[in-house]
Design a protein around this motif. Structure first.
Motif, PDB file in Angstrom:
ATOM      1  N   LYS A  73       0.833  -1.203   0.000  1.00 25.94           N
ATOM      2  CA  LYS A  73       0.000   0.000   0.000  1.00 25.94           C
ATOM      3  C   LYS A  73       0.870   1.257   0.000  1.00 25.94           C
ATOM      4  O   LYS A  73       0.601   2.219  -0.729  1.00 25.94           O
ATOM      5  N   SER A  77       1.086   4.144  -2.922  1.00 30.06           N
ATOM      6  CA  SER A  77       0.917   5.573  -2.619  1.00 30.06           C
ATOM      7  C   SER A  77       2.090   6.381  -3.150  1.00 30.06           C
ATOM      8  O   SER A  77       1.917   7.486  -3.685  1.00 30.06           O
ATOM      9  N   ASP A  81       1.924   9.353  -5.887  1.00 27.85           N
ATOM     10  CA  ASP A  81       2.532  10.660  -5.629  1.00 27.85           C
ATOM     11  C   ASP A  81       3.485  11.040  -6.763  1.00 27.85           C
ATOM     12  O   ASP A  81       3.591  12.218  -7.136  1.00 27.85           O
TER      13      ASP A  81
END
Length: 228
Positions: A73, A77, A81
């Motif tokens: 996870k 992320s 980003d």
């Protein structure tokens, strides 16, 4: 074996060096990369990252522990980003978010990203992480390799891109990826299993080199020359 990543890198060294020391990288470091090549790369890398986010989502599914799921996870992320960074860099090169969304995937982009996803679908989490490793860890090595040269050239056109991968935050991401490979290997691997991972890693390096070459060939075509 000092670590799985170091072993994989050593056994695939010609492919690794062809990737991290590609003509695209050398020309970028020297400030000699055609603007058309970098623009084409930025668009395709944006599309590439979307597929790599999917690969990290697949890693959550392939995980066998909550800790592995959380690590995947975090990686997803980080990639999402990174797409925001690309949008900002693209804006500086006259590429709008709408341009990015409309752009078709190049064959080299499809080949690499679907290879990674296929490794994950057909194999386990270690297969998937091995296929991802040249990208995740290689960009960190490239950033460190060329940062000094880029910093010696004030106003270098790609300095923001280089600093992102040479910076502490991304270096930490790469270090975690190395450690994750070692954890997933969980000690000595059977020879047949190790050879399988070596093949995945080497092919991923070759596909990375083809991704750089894609951008150079696109620039050649843009300037009316035959691609090399």
């Amino acid at each position: 074996m000092s670590g799985l990543f170091e072993h994989l890198k050593a056994t695939a060294l010609p492919s690794w060096e062809a990737y991290v020391d590609h003509d695209y990288v050398r020309r970028l470091a020297a400030g000699e990369l055609p603007a058309a090549a970098f623009r084409f790369y930025l668009v395709q890398d944006y599309l590439f990252l979307i597929q790599f986010a999917r690969a990290q989502a697949l890693a959550v599914y392939k995980s066998r522990s909550l800790a592995e799921m959380r690590a995947s996870k975090v990686a997803m992320s980080a990639i999402l980003d990174e797409t925001d960074l690309h949008v900002r860099i693209c804006a500086g090169w006259g590429i709008s978010p709408e341009d990015l969304e409309r752009a078709p995937e190049h064959t080299a982009t499809v080949a690499y990203t679907r290879f990674v996803l296929d490794c994950g679908m057909a194999g386990d989490l270690l297969d998937l992480r091995t296929a991802l490793a040249p990208c995740v860890i290689g960009y960190a090595e490239i950033g460190v390799r060329i940062a000094t040269k880029v910093r010696s050239r004030p106003g270098h056109a790609q300095s923001v891109w280089v600093e992102e991968y040479a910076g502490e935050a991304y270096q930490h991401v790469a270090a975690e990826a190395r450690a994750d490979l070692d954890r997933l290997a969980d000690g000595p691997l059977l020879p047949a299993r190790l050879r399988q991972l070596e093949r995945i890693f080497a092919q991923a390096c070759d596909l990375e080199a083809a991704f750089w070459q894609m951008a150079l060939d696109a620039a050649d075509e843009d300037m009316g020359r035959e691609p090399r």
